[in-house]
Design a protein around this motif. Structure first.
Motif, mmCIF file in Angstrom:
data_model
loop_
_atom_site.group_PDB
_atom_site.id
_atom_site.type_symbol
_atom_site.label_atom_id
_atom_site.label_comp_id
_atom_site.label_asym_id
_atom_site.label_seq_id
_atom_site.Cartn_x
_atom_site.Cartn_y
_atom_site.Cartn_z
ATOM 1 N N ALA A 31 -7.462 -7.633 4.464
ATOM 2 C CA ALA A 31 -7.443 -6.867 3.040
ATOM 3 C C ALA A 31 -8.793 -7.930 2.233
ATOM 4 C CB ALA A 31 -6.672 -6.784 2.907
ATOM 5 N N LEU A 49 -9.657 1.000 -0.997
ATOM 6 C CA LEU A 49 -9.871 1.434 -0.186
ATOM 7 C C LEU A 49 -11.450 1.912 0.791
ATOM 8 C CD1 LEU A 49 -7.845 4.778 -0.857
ATOM 9 C CD2 LEU A 49 -6.858 2.658 1.486
ATOM 10 N N TRP A 61 0.993 4.232 6.097
ATOM 11 C CA TRP A 61 1.051 2.977 5.479
ATOM 12 C C TRP A 61 2.891 2.752 5.636
ATOM 13 C CZ3 TRP A 61 -3.296 0.425 4.872
ATOM 14 C CH2 TRP A 61 -3.911 1.256 4.320
ATOM 15 N N SER A 98 -11.268 -3.235 7.342
ATOM 16 C CA SER A 98 -10.591 -3.796 8.007
ATOM 17 C C SER A 98 -10.873 -4.684 9.675
ATOM 18 C CB SER A 98 -9.293 -3.358 7.713
ATOM 19 O OG SER A 98 -8.409 -3.996 8.864
ATOM 20 N N GLN A 103 -0.137 9.837 2.328
ATOM 21 C CA GLN A 103 -0.376 8.619 2.528
ATOM 22 C C GLN A 103 0.234 7.472 2.925
ATOM 23 O OE1 GLN A 103 -3.593 7.152 -0.339
ATOM 24 N NE2 GLN A 103 -4.236 9.310 -0.016
ATOM 25 N N ALA A 122 -7.381 3.452 5.779
ATOM 26 C CA ALA A 122 -7.637 4.328 4.601
ATOM 27 C C ALA A 122 -9.102 4.745 4.484
ATOM 28 C CB ALA A 122 -8.719 1.894 4.499
ATOM 29 N N SER A 144 -9.595 7.255 1.326
ATOM 30 C CA SER A 144 -10.321 7.053 0.638
ATOM 31 C C SER A 144 -10.925 8.406 0.258
ATOM 32 C CB SER A 144 -11.243 6.167 0.943
ATOM 33 O OG SER A 144 -12.873 6.216 0.544
ATOM 34 N N LEU A 166 -10.738 -2.103 2.597
ATOM 35 C CA LEU A 166 -10.398 -1.552 3.746
ATOM 36 C C LEU A 166 -10.914 -0.883 4.906
ATOM 37 C CD1 LEU A 166 -6.174 -0.528 2.221
ATOM 38 C CD2 LEU A 166 -8.013 -3.839 2.765
ATOM 39 N N HIS A 205 -7.820 1.536 -6.125
ATOM 40 C CA HIS A 205 -7.999 2.247 -5.506
ATOM 41 C C HIS A 205 -8.935 2.885 -4.577
ATOM 42 C CE1 HIS A 205 -3.994 5.469 -3.000
ATOM 43 N NE2 HIS A 205 -4.204 4.196 -2.316
ATOM 44 N N MET A 227 0.740 -0.859 0.215
ATOM 45 C CA MET A 227 0.252 -0.063 0.475
ATOM 46 C C MET A 227 0.679 1.391 0.053
ATOM 47 S SD MET A 227 -3.306 -1.129 -0.241
ATOM 48 C CE MET A 227 -3.874 0.098 -0.390
#
Lengths: 330, 252
Positions: free
Chosen positions: B188, B111, B55, B117, B51, B126, B130, B114, B107, B14
């Motif tokens: 995921a 997301l 991550w 998740s 992002q 996410a 998002s 996710l 993506h 990611m």
């Protein structure tokens, strides 16, 4: 502000007796600090001078992306990369507000862009200098944005409404950039010997070009009087340059960076620092197109414009098709 | 493979996607066709770098307390886990925007999943990403439509871009042991399961753009498992990592 040597249109400041009744009423409004708005009557020379000044400022924001963009892909940390991206994005945004302000005076963005591209309009001399090491990015924020703010803060009170309002927004963001620039160079000045060397090198190269940003000394500044009478320009070049020097010297001392001017010293009597003027012959060379990066900067902007022609045409064609389809559907 | 090993690989995938694409997009600075695009490209790059920080920051904690910067600037190409799509050079503006659209579509779907998740931190990252990516997709999709259905030249360039990039699309839906382990833990989805939704989404936009999706399903692979990146990644890293490599131990 990034406008230097903006040539005032017209023949110089007129006395009240020489003015027409309309011109007198216009000057009275300016003297009473009443803003001039796009639909108000204004002398042709006021309009022409403002277009030059706002245009030059807008172009500077756009060309200014290039020396900073030069380091975006080499920024040393994710945070520094993000800060630089945000700054460049703000600057493109400033360009946009300023082009909009110029449009209210009757010149389209495309027209004024073409004047930049074929060399009829200028941008600030500072962006014709290269950014050679990472500390330059800090120095650009600290010194170049610092000098720009010095110019722009008074322009928040300029007589033309849209320009004044654009300046108010721009100043907020610029002062943020300046703090970030100072923080970046401080980190270098407090870092390893190599980082200190980068910071000092940036200072050595960018000090005089930053002083040049205010334009030639008042003795040689032939365009100031009319612009000051119109409140397009609020302070003289030398006043602002002095203010910048006075503000910057203690900051440089704090960083432990030396300013490349052996004659720089505090003058108790004047209450200001005495300093050496930049080499004005170098300045005029840069303005004429002979700075280290003039040719490359303009070539980069021309290439972006030429390469993007099909994109602009494509999007325009699509918008037209869509409009036709929508009309047909009604 | 332990769950932690798989989790680290997932986070690197990611983070590296965002990092490498963010870097590529940032190369446009000052060179876009119109000012609005300069602003939008810088904005997209900025979101992606933000992002990346989240991550890779998370990945570094699992990977023995490294920082996001350690991972971004001090790994060699074989340790990168981004899909090949994001490392291919920008090409013209059409290819850049087509690449963005093909990635944004994946993506945004990824997301979206996710956000549900089983790992709270993954869900939180996410959720934040998002919002940004919804906007990226809207913009890249609109631009692909505008240029696909624009002039003859813009149409031809967009079709070329799609033809060039299409073989890089399949890798986003490849599944391996890492994915199986992560899916089993509810962290995921299995990427293969996103393909139908993806095809539907891009099919709709590309049809509106009057572009034809190539029939071949051939997919270049080797990015997300690090087996074989393109030749381009090394050059990108040479530039991106230069200062950290040249002056080890300095803080910036």
């Amino acid at each position: 502000m990034y406008a230097q040597m903006v040539k005032s249109a017209g023949t110089g400041v007129k006395s009240r007796e020489e003015m027409t009744e309309q011109e007198r009423a216009f000057q009275d409004k300016i003297d009473a600090d009443i803003k001039i708005e796009p639909k108000d009557w204004m002398p042709d020379d006021y309009r022409a001078t403002l277009i030059r000044q706002i245009g030059q400022h807008a172009h500077s924001e756009i060309v200014g992306q290039l020396p900073e963009g030069n380091w975006i892909t080499r920024a040393p940390t994710l945070e520094r990369k993000a800060i630089l991206l945000a700054k460049v994005q703000d600057e493109a945004g400033h360009g946009l507000y300023l082009y909009c302000a110029a449009e209210t005076l009757g010149v389209s963005r495309d027209e004024i862009t073409e004047m930049l591209l074929d060399g009829r309009m200028k941008y600030s001399s500072i962006f014709n200098y290269p950014t050679l090491n990472w500390a330059d990015i800090g120095a650009v924020g600290w010194l170049v944005d610092g000098a720009a703010i010095m110019n722009q803060v008074p322009l928040q009170r300029t007589s033309f409404g849209p320009y004044s309002r654009a300046m108010i927004r721009i100043c907020k963001e610029e002062s943020f950039h300046q703090r970030q620039g100072y923080d970046a160079i401080r980190k270098m000045a407090e870092g390893t010997p190599e980082q200190r060397k980068m910071a000092q090198d940036a200072m050595n190269r960018l000090w005089y070009p930053s002083l040049m940003m205010f334009g030639p000394s008042d003795k040689e500044s032939v365009h100031s009087a009319q612009s000051m009478a119109w409140k397009i320009k609020i302070n003289t070049n030398d006043e602002l340059r002095q203010k910048f020097v006075d503000q910057t010297v203690p900051q440089a001392e704090y960083l432990g960076l030396s300013i490349p001017d052996p004659d720089l010293k505090w003058n108790e009597e004047r209450g200001h620092y005495d300093y050496t003027d930049p080499d004005w012959s170098e300045f005029f060379d840069v303005i004429k197109g002979n700075g280290p990066c003039n040719v490359d900067r303009l070539a980069a902007r021309n290439k972006a414009w030429d390469d993007g022609g099909w994109v602009r045409d494509g999007l325009l064609a699509h918008a037209r098709k869509k409009r036709t389809r929508n009309l047909a559907a009604e | 493979m332990t769950r932690d090993e798989a989790f680290l690989q997932f986070l690197l995938r990611m983070g590296d996607n965002s990092l490498i694409l963010g870097h590529r997009v940032s190369e446009w600075c000052g060179h876009a066709p119109v000012l609005e695009e300069d602003i939008a490209l810088a904005n997209t790059a900025l979101d992606l770098i933000g992002q990346t920080q989240m991550w890779l920051g998370f990945a570094g904690e699992i990977d023995g307390g490294k920082s996001a910067d350690d991972l971004a600037f001090l790994r060699d190409a074989w340790d990168f886990r981004n899909v090949l799509l994001v490392e291919v050079p920008n090409g013209d503006f059409g290819r850049t925007l087509m690449r963005q659209f093909l990635f944004d579509a994946w993506h945004s779907i990824m997301l979206g999943r996710l956000m549900k998740s089983s790992d709270e931190r993954v869900a939180a990252i996410a959720a934040k990403a998002s919002k940004e990516v919804t906007y990226h997709l809207e913009r890249s999709g609109d631009t692909v439509v505008g240029l696909g259905d624009g002039t003859e030249e813009s149409h031809a360039r967009m079709q070329d871009a799609l033809n060039y990039l299409w073989p890089y699309v399949g890798e986003m839906f490849a599944s391996d042991d890492v994915d199986a382990e992560i899916a089993k833990a509810g962290i995921a989805p299995n990427p293969a399961d996103l393909r139908a939704e993806y095809d539907e989404l891009i099919g709709r936009v590309l049809t509106e753009a009057t572009l034809i999706i190539p029939e071949s399903r051939f997919a270049h692979k080797g990015g997300r498992d690090g087996w074989m990146h393109t030749e381009h990644l090394g050059h990108l890293l040479t530039q991106m990592q230069w200062l950290q490599r040249a002056y080890p131990g300095a803080t910036w």
